[in-house]
Design an enzyme around this catalytic site. Structure first.
Site, PDB file in Angstrom:
ATOM      1  N   GLY A  11       3.359   4.616  -2.470  1.00 53.93           N
ATOM      2  CA  GLY A  11       4.119   4.993  -1.271  1.00 53.93           C
ATOM      3  C   GLY A  11       5.447   5.650  -1.572  1.00 53.93           C
ATOM      4  N   ASN A  12       6.063   5.284  -2.747  1.00 56.43           N
ATOM      5  CA  ASN A  12       7.384   5.838  -3.074  1.00 56.43           C
ATOM      6  C   ASN A  12       7.318   7.324  -3.431  1.00 56.43           C
ATOM      7  OD1 ASN A  12       5.994   5.123  -5.458  1.00 56.43           O
ATOM      8  ND2 ASN A  12       7.889   4.951  -6.620  1.00 56.43           N
TER       9      ASN A  12
END
Length: 315
Positions: A11-12
């Protein structure tokens, strides 16, 4: 001979902690990620297939559906449709960023996103035990009212409020696998199985979307099998996997055999909601016949692929 690597972006790569999730924020993150992916393609001469998460984006879409229905009377779309929307949204950003980065370096290489359906078993035990929290938080009264109206399962989530939970079935295969294979063989950079893919079941020979969430790393491992990848690399916000995590005897794993990793997994060293599925995906890939599985930090992608950092799972 060029090696083929499937990269599962955490997700980052799209949204950093503490950000609101505006288009500009997400695009800036994706541009930085694209630079690393192009470095891998050029510096190491790898064929690259990309998959990614979609949790915050689907969460935002579900909130928008909810608001649209209650404020404007616009019918809310089901969760599998929101999964498809997020694949288009994130795929568009990644493919544009990679294409622009390639152009900056004077390279003309095709990039394509495939909206991907992931087949699951309609009798998967996960359907009897929904466990994956999705969408907004509600107060108890609202949550229970929605559960009654919509047939949802709701739970109290860590003291933060009430949320809907959905099944998280195991992926069997990707419906679009032959298309993905063909594009990769023809030299395309392919983005596929976003968010674990859109979960579908088969009923009377027909495909049907279901409201569920497939773990993106487990689905990414299936994708790696389907494209005959040599390496499966999971990029996240920590630089590898650790045993006794957060304890005085904490130990970060560097080069580890699949049998050792399996032992640690079975001993319960990795949390179900975070590192557990990543480790399981790495184990499955090596057991299938993959050369190497890697768990590493996003900003260490190139070094990890060179075997210099991260957790390297081998036969």
């Amino acid at each position: 001979m060029r090696k083929r690597v499937v990269i599962a972006l955490g997700g980052n790569a799209i949204l950093q902690r503490g950000q609101k999730g505006t288009y500009n924020e997400q695009m800036e993150n994706v541009k930085k990620t694209a630079k690393q992916i192009v470095d891998i393609i050029l510096d190491n001469e790898y064929e690259v297939v990309i998959t990614h998460g979609n949790g915050p984006q689907v969460g935002a879409l579900l909130l928008q559906q909810d608001a649209g229905e209650h404020v404007h009377g616009i019918p809310a779309q089901p969760m599998d449709v929101c999964g498809g929307m997020s694949q288009g949204q994130i795929g568009y950003m990644i493919q544009q960023a990679i294409k622009n980065e390639l152009r900056r370096r004077g390279i003309d290489k095709p990039v394509a996103t495939i909206v991907t359906q992931t087949l699951v078993d309609k009798n998967d035990p996960a359907f009897q035990h929904p466990s994956k929290p999705v969408g907004p938080f509600y107060d108890e009264e609202t949550a229970k009212k929605l559960a009654k109206e919509k047939g949802w399962v709701v739970i109290e989530d860590s003291g933060r409020g009430w949320r809907r939970v959905v099944p998280s079935p195991d992926p069997i295969s990707h419906i679009e696998a032959p298309i993905i294979q063909d594009l990769v063989d023809k030299g395309f950079i392919v983005i596929a199985s976003g968010g674990g893919g859109i979960p579908v079941i088969e009923e009377d020979g027909q495909l049907k979307g279901v409201e569920a969430v497939i773990d993106k790393d487990l689905a990414g491992e299936k994708l790696a099998e389907e494209v005959n990848a040599d390496i499966f690399m999971i990029l996240t916000d920590v630089n590898g996997a650790a045993i006794h995590y957060g304890k005085p005897e904490e130990k970060w794993l560097e080069k580890v055999t699949v049998n050792e990793m399996k032992k640690y997994y079975e001993e319960g060293h990795f949390k179900k909601g975070s590192m557990g599925p990543k480790v399981l995906a790495a184990i499955r890939f090596i057991e299938w016949g993959g050369e190497r599985a890697i768990i590493a930090a996003l900003d260490k992608a190139v070094e990890a692929l060179e075997g210099k950092t991260g957790t390297q799972v081998i036969k």
